[in-house]
Design an enzyme around this catalytic site. Structure first.
Site, PDB file in Angstrom:
ATOM      1  N   GLU A 165      32.438  35.593  16.315  1.00 51.82           N
ATOM      2  CA  GLU A 165      32.303  36.650  17.322  1.00 51.82           C
ATOM      3  C   GLU A 165      32.643  37.954  16.623  1.00 51.82           C
ATOM      4  OE1 GLU A 165      34.790  38.758  20.645  1.00 51.82           O
ATOM      5  OE2 GLU A 165      34.892  36.578  20.870  1.00 51.82           O
TER       6      GLU A 165
ATOM      7  N   CYS B 162      37.127  43.163  22.719  1.00 51.08           N
ATOM      8  CA  CYS B 162      35.769  42.946  22.230  1.00 51.08           C
ATOM      9  C   CYS B 162      34.736  43.309  23.284  1.00 51.08           C
ATOM     10  CB  CYS B 162      35.594  41.501  21.781  1.00 51.08           C
ATOM     11  SG  CYS B 162      36.121  40.287  22.999  1.00 51.08           S
TER      12      CYS B 162
END
Length: 497
Positions: free
Chosen positions: A240, A277
Site C-alpha cells: 500500500e 493514507c
C-alpha cells in the site's frame, strides 16, 4: 538510525527516547525466518488459531496503558487517537478469529465425478492453503493498526502463515513492547521481529519468505517490490503506497453547505497531522468555496510529524508548491513550533492549470497539505478526472438535485479508486467484511486485494485441487462429512451450514 541500532525519538521535542534497539544482522534474520519456516506446518494445521488470535487481542488490551504511553511519547499522535487505534487493532484480531471460524475464506469447492461429460470429470476438490512465512513491514503512521500486530499480521496469522515483522524506525520501542506481548501468546517461531533497513532488505530476499505485506512510501515500496520480483523465486508483494484521495464537490452542494463542507475537509485534511493514507490531498470545487476552505484550514492546528525526515519532506513539498507559477497559497494554519511540528497549508490552482501539469500537482505531499482545484464547467471536470492515477479513495459531495451529475463523476472515479465515498470524508477505514482498502498503482501494487477487512486474508493463500483422493486423507474442509461445518460450493451450488 543510530550506528548502535534503531533510535526512537520524541517528535514533540526531537529528543532521543529510550535506548537504541539493536539492528538485526543478516544471520539473525536468517535464524528468525528459519524458525518461522519450521513452525509453519504445525501452525497451518492448528485448529485453535481463532482462539489464539482472541487471546492475543486480550493480551494487548491488558497491556494497553504501557503500549499507549510508549507510542504517545514515540509518535506524538496523542493518547485519545492511540487508545482508539489500539482498540481497532485488537478488534481486528477478533474479526479474523471470526473469519477462521466462519470458514468461507478457504473457498472449499467440490465437483462430483461425472464420466459421461466431455472431457470426463473425476472427483475434484479445491481449497485455498497458506503460502508459508510472510514478511510484514510496519507503517510509520499507525504504530498499532498497521504495524507489529496490525492488519497484515492478523490476516496472515489467521490464514495459517507465520509472520516476521520488520519494525518501523519511527517507533522501535513501541514495536518492541508490542512484539513482547505477541511473542508471549503465539507458539514458538510463529512470530518474529527484525529491526533496521538492511534487515528489511534481507528479509524480502530470504528464500523461505513466501509473500510480503508493506504499508509506506511509493519509493520505499517500489524498491522492495523490485527486490521481491527480482529473486530467483519471485514472490507476491502486497504494497500500500501513495494516494492523493481526490474529493469532488459539485456546485449545488458547494452553494448549500459551504461552511459544513469546509469544516469537514479541514478536519479530514489535518487529522493525525495529515499522516493518514486516506488524507484528502486533492479537492475539486467551485471557486465560491475557496474562501470558506481557506478560513477552515487557516483556523486549523498542525502538530508534530512522526519523524524529522517526514517533517523535512513535508516542508520541501509545500515549498515546491509555493514556487509553482500556477499555484497560489490561500491558507496556512497554526503549528506549535516545537520539535518536528508543521502547520497545515491549502493551495489553489485553476482546473486549466492543473490539467497542464497533472503529474506534478498530483504528487503526494505526506502531511496536512491540500490543493483545491477550482472549476466552473462540470464537463471539464470530467475530462480532468480521466487523467488521474490510482488512489485508495475518491469522494463525491452532491445535493439530491445533482445525482445525475454525481453518477457521471462516479463513472470516472470508479476506474481509479478502491473505495468510493459519497457525502462523507475518506479518513477512517472500517474493519469489516465489505471494506476494500486498495486501488490501482500507485495506490497499491496489487489492486485485486485489500489490506483492511476480512478479505485481506486472501493475499496469503493459494489454491490447490485434490483429485480422486480418499476421504480420510483430505483436509477436513473437503471431507464428505464437512466436520468443520463451513460453507462450501458443491457441484456449482453454494451450500451454507
Amino acid at each position: 538510525m543510530s550506528s548502535q541500532g534503531v533510535q526512537g525519538y520524541n517528535p514533540r521535542t526531537g529528543e532521543a527516547f529510550g535506548e537504541p534497539v539493536p539492528s538485526t544482522s543478516d544471520s539473525q534474520v536468517d535464524a528468525v525466518v528459519s524458525a518461522a519456516a519450521r513452525a509453519f506446518p504445525a501452525w497451518a494445521a492448528a485448529t485453535d488459531r481463532a482462539a489464539v488470535l482472541t487471546r492475543l487481542a486480550d493480551a494487548l488490551d491488558a497491556e494497553a496503558e504501557l503500549l499507549i504511553s510508549t507510542a504517545d511519547t514515540e509518535t506524538a499522535l496523542g493518547v485519545p487517537r492511540l487508545t482508539t487505534e489500539l482498540k481497532r487493532t485488537t478488534n481486528q484480531l477478533r474479526l479474523f478469529a471470526e473469519v477462521i471460524t466462519e470458514g468461507s475464506y478457504r473457498e472449499a469447492t467440490i465437483d462430483s465425478p461425472d464420466p459421461d461429460i466431455i472431457p470426463p470429470r473425476p472427483d475434484l476438490r479445491r481449497i485455498l492453503q497458506p503460502l508459508g512465512v510472510v514478511a510484514v513491514f510496519s507503517a510509520s503512521n499507525f504504530p498499532f493498526a498497521f504495524s507489529v500486530a496490525g492488519g497484515d499480521t492478523a490476516s496472515a496469522l489467521a490464514s495459517g502463515c507465520p509472520v516476521v515483522v520488520k519494525a518501523h524506525s519511527a517507533h522501535p520501542n513501541t514495536s518492541r513492547e508490542t512484539a513482547r506481548v505477541v511473542s508471549s501468546v503465539l507458539p514458538e517461531g510463529v512470530f518474529g521481529i527484525v529491526y533496521g533497513t538492511q534487515a528489511g532488505r534481507t528479509l524480502v530476499q530470504h528464500p523461505q519468505v513466501k509473500a510480503v505485506g508493506f504499508t509506506g512510501s511509493t519509493g520505499g515500496g517500489r524498491a522492495l517490490f523490485d527486490l521481491a520480483q527480482g529473486r530467483p523465486e519471485p514472490i507476491p508483494f502486497y504494497g500500500e503506497l501513495g494516494s492523493v484521495n481526490p474529493v469532488v464537490v459539485l456546485p449545488s452542494a458547494a452553494a448549500s453547505r459551504s461552511a459544513e463542507l469546509a469544516t469537514g475537509f479541514a478536519q479530514s485534511l489535518t487529522m493525525g497531522v495529515g499522516q493518514f493514507c486516506t488524507n484528502p490531498g486533492l479537492l475539486f470545487a467551485p471557486e465560491s468555496l475557496v474562501d470558506e476552505l481557506a478560513k477552515a484550514v487557516g483556523g486549523a492546528g498542525g502538530g508534530a510529524m512522526l519523524t524529522e525526515r517526514m517533517r523535512d519532506s513535508y516542508e520541501s513539498g509545500v515549498d515546491s508548491l509555493a514556487t509553482h507559477s500556477a499555484v497560489r497559497l490561500v491558507a496556512t494554519g497554526s503549528g506549535d513550533g516545537g520539535g518536528w511540528s508543521v502547520a497545515p497549508r491549502l493551495h489553489q490552482v485553476s482546473i486549466e492549470d492543473f490539467a497542464a501539469d497533472v503529474e506534478k500537482l498530483t504528487e503526494e505531499c505526506f502531511g496536512p497539505s491540500g490543493i483545491v482545484v477550482t472549476y466552473t464547467d462540470p464537463a471539464q471536470l470530467l475530462e480532468v478526472l480521466r487523467e488521474l492515477e490510482g488512489s485508495l479513495t475518491a469522494t463525491v459531495h452532491a445535493d439530491p438535485d445533482e445525482h445525475e451529475l454525481a453518477g457521471e463523476v462516479l463513472n470516472e472515479i470508479r476506474r481509479f479508486a478502491g473505495r468510493l465515498v459519497f457525502n462523507a470524508w475518506p479518513t477512517g477505514v472500517a474493519v469489516s467484511w465489505a471494506m476494500h482498502h486498495g486501488g490501482p498503482w500507485p495506490a497499491t501494487t496489487a489492486p485485486l486485494h485489500t489490506s483492511v477487512g476480512a478479505t485481506g486474508i486472501r493475499r496469503w493463500l493459494a489454491p490447490v485441487t485434490y483429485q480422486s483422493w480418499p476421504d480420510a486423507l483430505l483436509p477436513p474442509e473437503l471431507q464428505d462429512a464437512n466436520p468443520l461445518d463451513i460453507p462450501r460450493r458443491h457441484d456449482g451450488t453454494l451450500i451454507t451450514p
